[in-house]
Design an enzyme around this catalytic site. Structure first.
Site, PDB file in Angstrom:
ATOM      1  N   CYS A 113     -22.099  -6.859  14.925  1.00  0.00           N
ATOM      2  CA  CYS A 113     -20.858  -7.617  14.682  1.00  0.00           C
ATOM      3  C   CYS A 113     -21.115  -9.067  14.290  1.00  0.00           C
ATOM      4  O   CYS A 113     -20.255  -9.710  13.700  1.00  0.00           O
ATOM      5  CB  CYS A 113     -19.967  -7.566  15.917  1.00  0.00           C
ATOM      6  SG  CYS A 113     -19.462  -5.884  16.311  1.00  0.00           S
ATOM      7  N   HIS A 250     -14.669 -13.368  15.443  1.00  0.00           N
ATOM      8  CA  HIS A 250     -14.867 -11.927  15.332  1.00  0.00           C
ATOM      9  C   HIS A 250     -13.670 -11.228  15.979  1.00  0.00           C
ATOM     10  O   HIS A 250     -13.208 -11.628  17.047  1.00  0.00           O
ATOM     11  CB  HIS A 250     -16.164 -11.533  16.034  1.00  0.00           C
ATOM     12  CG  HIS A 250     -16.373 -10.053  16.094  1.00  0.00           C
ATOM     13  ND1 HIS A 250     -16.214  -9.241  15.007  1.00  0.00           N
ATOM     14  CD2 HIS A 250     -16.705  -9.240  17.139  1.00  0.00           C
ATOM     15  CE1 HIS A 250     -16.441  -7.994  15.365  1.00  0.00           C
ATOM     16  NE2 HIS A 250     -16.742  -7.965  16.651  1.00  0.00           N
ATOM     17  N   ASN A 280     -11.680  -3.443  15.125  1.00  0.00           N
ATOM     18  CA  ASN A 280     -12.983  -4.102  15.065  1.00  0.00           C
ATOM     19  C   ASN A 280     -13.770  -3.507  13.896  1.00  0.00           C
ATOM     20  O   ASN A 280     -14.174  -2.344  13.953  1.00  0.00           O
ATOM     21  CB  ASN A 280     -13.711  -3.886  16.398  1.00  0.00           C
ATOM     22  CG  ASN A 280     -15.059  -4.585  16.457  1.00  0.00           C
ATOM     23  OD1 ASN A 280     -15.569  -5.059  15.446  1.00  0.00           O
ATOM     24  ND2 ASN A 280     -15.630  -4.635  17.644  1.00  0.00           N
TER      25      ASN A 280
HETATM   26  O1  UT7 Z   1     -17.631  -6.036  18.592  1.00  0.00           O
HETATM   27  C1  UT7 Z   1     -18.630  -5.983  19.533  1.00  0.00           C
HETATM   28  C2  UT7 Z   1     -18.168  -6.521  20.794  1.00  0.00           C
HETATM   29  N1  UT7 Z   1     -17.340  -5.562  21.489  1.00  0.00           N
HETATM   30  C3  UT7 Z   1     -16.395  -6.019  22.251  1.00  0.00           C
HETATM   31  O2  UT7 Z   1     -16.185  -7.195  22.289  1.00  0.00           O
HETATM   32  C4  UT7 Z   1     -15.650  -5.066  23.137  1.00  0.00           C
HETATM   33  C5  UT7 Z   1     -15.540  -5.685  24.484  1.00  0.00           C
HETATM   34  N2  UT7 Z   1     -14.820  -4.891  25.450  1.00  0.00           N
HETATM   35  C6  UT7 Z   1     -13.484  -4.705  25.371  1.00  0.00           C
HETATM   36  O3  UT7 Z   1     -12.834  -5.117  24.434  1.00  0.00           O
HETATM   37  C7  UT7 Z   1     -12.815  -4.017  26.528  1.00  0.00           C
HETATM   38  O4  UT7 Z   1     -13.714  -3.921  27.606  1.00  0.00           O
HETATM   39  C8  UT7 Z   1     -12.280  -2.601  26.185  1.00  0.00           C
HETATM   40  C9  UT7 Z   1     -11.088  -2.734  25.255  1.00  0.00           C
HETATM   41  C10 UT7 Z   1     -13.373  -1.785  25.543  1.00  0.00           C
HETATM   42  C11 UT7 Z   1     -11.784  -1.913  27.445  1.00  0.00           C
HETATM   43  O5  UT7 Z   1     -10.808  -2.696  28.111  1.00  0.00           O
HETATM   44  P1  UT7 Z   1     -10.942  -2.986  29.680  1.00  0.00           P
HETATM   45  O6  UT7 Z   1      -9.751  -3.740  30.063  1.00  0.00           O
HETATM   46  O7  UT7 Z   1     -12.289  -3.629  29.898  1.00  0.00           O
HETATM   47  O8  UT7 Z   1     -10.847  -1.552  30.281  1.00  0.00           O
HETATM   48  P2  UT7 Z   1     -11.937  -0.755  31.145  1.00  0.00           P
HETATM   49  O9  UT7 Z   1     -13.116  -0.397  30.315  1.00  0.00           O
HETATM   50  O10 UT7 Z   1     -12.158  -1.516  32.407  1.00  0.00           O
HETATM   51  O11 UT7 Z   1     -11.132   0.559  31.458  1.00  0.00           O
HETATM   52  C12 UT7 Z   1      -9.938   0.548  32.245  1.00  0.00           C
HETATM   53  C13 UT7 Z   1      -9.415   1.964  32.338  1.00  0.00           C
HETATM   54  C14 UT7 Z   1     -10.502   2.962  32.737  1.00  0.00           C
HETATM   55  O12 UT7 Z   1      -9.933   3.894  33.622  1.00  0.00           O
HETATM   56  P3  UT7 Z   1     -10.184   3.756  35.196  1.00  0.00           P
HETATM   57  O13 UT7 Z   1     -11.670   3.823  35.391  1.00  0.00           O
HETATM   58  O14 UT7 Z   1      -9.607   2.428  35.577  1.00  0.00           O
HETATM   59  O15 UT7 Z   1      -9.439   4.937  35.732  1.00  0.00           O
HETATM   60  C15 UT7 Z   1     -10.856   3.648  31.439  1.00  0.00           C
HETATM   61  O16 UT7 Z   1     -11.335   4.953  31.636  1.00  0.00           O
HETATM   62  O17 UT7 Z   1      -8.934   2.401  31.071  1.00  0.00           O
HETATM   63  C16 UT7 Z   1      -9.523   3.672  30.738  1.00  0.00           C
HETATM   64  N3  UT7 Z   1      -9.622   3.773  29.285  1.00  0.00           N
HETATM   65  C17 UT7 Z   1      -8.600   4.196  28.518  1.00  0.00           C
HETATM   66  N4  UT7 Z   1      -7.364   4.601  28.829  1.00  0.00           N
HETATM   67  C18 UT7 Z   1      -6.555   4.943  27.803  1.00  0.00           C
HETATM   68  C19 UT7 Z   1     -10.680   3.479  28.496  1.00  0.00           C
HETATM   69  N5  UT7 Z   1     -10.351   3.690  27.221  1.00  0.00           N
HETATM   70  C20 UT7 Z   1      -9.078   4.146  27.195  1.00  0.00           C
HETATM   71  C21 UT7 Z   1      -8.188   4.527  26.181  1.00  0.00           C
HETATM   72  N6  UT7 Z   1      -6.941   4.914  26.527  1.00  0.00           N
HETATM   73  N7  UT7 Z   1      -8.529   4.487  24.853  1.00  0.00           N
END
Ligand code: UT7
Length: 323
Positions: A113, A250, A280
């Protein structure tokens, strides 16, 4: 002194738009979850005949037209991508051929990225080192090809597209009033490799592989890394956040963009956000955002613009440009 001045911008997006709701029958997710956690509403997904090379070529042609130049005027193409058409040759060389350009040289840069920020910095060094006068800097990606479409934690986040700049040698006085690239700061740390990677490659599995990400871990590091590298760029240029006209980060997650801008004291109205439209797009995200803000008249000649990115590796970096 020689400065690398932006002469044109261009972009290209696949024809097909995929909305958040389109994922609802594929994986367990919702428009609401995706929009609230990331700010993404839609992304473009490449058809079989749309590749990193074809999108990159289209963005390059648009940037050349914007600059009033032709491929004959270019002596270097730097393509930032992690999704090349082939393992080799470099997709930059394929784009060179598609443009009918049989002089000069072309190569790919792989910093995920952060690729576009690395590529602009590289183009600037080639120009200031006297090896090139006019450079096409392209970010082009087809991340849809490396996604695991059964993994809801990654497949909803990424999209395809390309953006490009034409950068040309110009004369500057050596002050921050000059047009062109004014300062840059690049970083990487391979200790974080396993937090965001593709589980295949020519030298390991002999396959292309799929993107794997520990999203929460990446998120935890992102804001600190982004603000560190921007503060280093500010201090190299002798400026403060208030001096900026535009912040073009980004486009991975609206929450990361907002938190970084807040920590740096960059006013909300100076932040260019396109993650809602494109998702992204990795190395294409910064030039796509630039092309939107140039086309709608926000970024104008003479504006002080800060580019920033962070991604797999980890890699991260910032570039300050007077437009
Ligand atoms: O470009 C390179 C750099 N990349 C980034 O900058 C990405 C950085 N990370 C992020 O943007 C975020 O961490 C995400 C958008 C990927 C995830 O958001 P989050 O608020 O950190 O959520 P999380 O990973 O802590 O997940 C929260 C919950 C989980 O369920 P439990 O364990 O709380 O029951 C996940 O399983 O959300 C669940 N989850 C989803 N639910 C519905 C994960 N993906 C999804 C989804 N739909 N697509």
């Amino acid at each position: 002194m020689i400065r690398s001045v932006v002469r044109g911008t261009g972009a290209a997006l696949p024809r097909r738009i995929m909305k958040n709701a389109d994922f609802e029958g594929m994986v367990e997710t919702s428009d609401e979850w995706i929009a609230q956690r990331t700010g993404i509403r839609q992304r473009h997904i490449a058809a079989d005949d749309e590749t990193t090379a074809s999108l990159g070529e289209a963005a390059a042609r648009a940037a050349l037209a914007d600059a009033g130049l032709t491929p004959d005027d270019i002596d270097l193409i730097v393509l930032a991508t992690s999704t090349p058409n082939n393992t080799f040759p470099a997709t930059a060389v394929e784009i060179q051929n598609r443009l009918g350009m049989h002089h000069g040289f072309a190569f790919d840069m792989q910093a995920v990225c952060s690729g576009f920020v690395y590529a602009v910095t590289t183009a600037d060094l080639y120009i200031r080192g006297g090896l090139a006068r006019r450079v096409l800097v392209i970010g082009s990606e087809t991340f849809s090809r490396i996604l695991d479409w059964n993994d809801r934690s990654t497949c909803v986040l990424f999209g395809d597209g390309a953006g490009a700049l034409v950068v040309e040698a110009g004369e500057g006085a050596g002050t921050i009033a000059d047009r062109g690239v004014l300062a840059a700061s690049l970083r990487s740390d391979g200790a974080h490799k396993d937090k965001l990677f593709v589980d295949g490659g020519p030298s390991t599995t002999g396959t292309v592989g799929h993107l794997r990400m520990e999203g929460r871990e990446v998120f935890k590091h992102a804001v600190g890394m982004i603000t560190d590298v921007i503060e280093a760029t500010f201090s190299a240029a002798g400026i403060a956040a208030d001096d900026l006209d535009w912040f073009v980060p980004h486009q991975a997650n609206k929450r990361i963009i907002d938190a970084s801008a807040k920590k740096l004291g960059i006013a909300e109205q100076k932040v260019v956000v396109t993650v809602n439209l494109h998702g992204n797009t990795s190395a294409a995200s910064v030039p796509l955002a630039l092309s939107v803000a140039v086309a709608d008249g926000r970024i104008k000649k003479g504006d002080l613009v800060l580019l920033e990115a962070m991604g797999g590796g980890f890699t991260w970096g910032a570039v300050l440009v007077r437009w």
